[in-house]
Enzyme design. Structure first.
Site, PDB file in Angstrom:
ATOM      1  CG  ASP A 178      -1.887  -1.137   1.259  1.00  0.00           C
ATOM      2  OD1 ASP A 178      -2.233  -1.620   0.176  1.00  0.00           O
ATOM      3  OD2 ASP A 178      -2.279  -1.546   2.368  1.00  0.00           O
ATOM      4  CE  LYS A 179       0.272   8.602  -1.049  1.00  0.00           C
ATOM      5  NZ  LYS A 179      -0.721   9.672  -1.302  1.00  0.00           N
TER       6      LYS A 179
END
Length: 307
Positions: free
Chosen positions: A139-140
């Site tokens: 995820d970011k």
């Protein structure tokens, strides 16, 4: 083309096919589902359907996602923290805040943009032009290690290890609350959220098996520093599973609590260790990343709050 298969249930009877797909297929909006149907890329039990089709009962939906075309992914000279590299693969230590591959709203500044600059054409093509070399994602706002394939053979062999649960992936996370047991295994299937397509949830409908092993490293009273070991690799798996047992990742804006005692730029989740057999030599390789500064700083704040 990527092939997605979804199974309906009796409680889905009467729901429009485009609405059902958008709620149950990862990353497909209702408008995109309608276009896929219009283009003949959606079939039920082997037969193409119209976008006004309503589910009749227990059926099998097959979706063919065409390869992305016409998107120009620009190589960008973005510094990479390279832990290991050879002719077959590259292991990257991704910083928090970096998106892995281009998507709506993030067409530059991603890991893929940086990889294209660093590797040129030496990336696997299995996932198309948008995700060259990307075998798995973070995820970011999750930092840490991920492996990138430089050719299709390496990609297939690395992906097979992930699928067969032969790769090692250990994360460090700060969780809300005090986990009583030293070790907890969460075995709960994960699927698309029924009403919010951007979220995942523990569910029995159109869900896939998901197993996370959680080991307590240190207790802070109100918080727990834990090691999370992935047996499977579903979207948002650690974040969903920890929230499911009542101990969400601190700073998680989607699955966490609304008011945190400490402020963070995102969830306190770090992919610390990755291990796999080299796709060419068969030699087992394992890499570990130290906790980044944002994570250490948060732990220092927690120490002051709790002790």
């Amino acid at each position: 083309m990527e092939n997605i298969v979804i199974h309906t249930a009796a409680e889905d009877v009467g729901e429009r096919i485009d609405k059902f797909i958008s709620a149950n297929a990862d990353g497909i909006s209702r408008s995109y589902a309608s276009k896929l149907i219009e283009d003949g890329n959606v079939s039920i039990n082997g037969k193409a359907v119209a976008k006004n089709y309503k589910i009749k009962g227990t059926e099998t939906i097959e979706i063919l996602l065409p390869e992305p075309v016409g998107l120009d992914i620009v190589p960008q000279n973005i510094p990479l923290d390279i832990v290991y590299e050879d002719n077959d693969l590259i292991v990257i230590n991704k910083p928090q805040g970096m998106v892995v591959h281009p998507a709506a709203g993030n067409y530059d500044g991603t890991l893929v943009n940086a990889l294209l600059y660093h590797c040129g054409d030496n990336l696997s093509a299995i996932n198309g032009v948008v995700r060259p070399g990307i075998v798995h994602r973070l995820d970011k706002d999750t930092s840490g290690l991920l492996v990138v394939a430089k050719n299709n053979d390496a990609h297939l062999k690395l992906a097979e290890q992930l699928k067969e649960r032969k790769a090692v992936r250990r994360y460090n996370a700060v969780l809300n609350g005090n986990i009583k047991n030293d070790s907890v295994t969460v075995n709960a299937p994960i699927g698309r959220h029924p009403t919010d397509r951007k979220k995942m949830c523990v569910s029995d409908r159109n869900a896939r098996e998901a197993v996370t092993h959680i080991n307590v490293l240190k207790r802070y009273g109100r918080y727990t520093l834990a090691e999370c070991v992935l047996e499977t690799g579903r979207t948002h798996q650690i974040r969903v599973h920890t929230a499911y047992i009542g101990h969400s990742v601190v700073g998680d804006p989607v699955y966490g609590i609304k008011k945190e005692a400490i402020k963070t730029a995102g969830q306190l989740l770090h992919a610390r260790t990755i291990g796999f057999k080299h796709p060419r030599t068969g030699e087992y390789m394992e890499f570990t990343s130290d906790l980044p500064d944002y994570f250490k700083n948060a732990l220092e704040k927690i120490e002051k709050i709790c002790f």
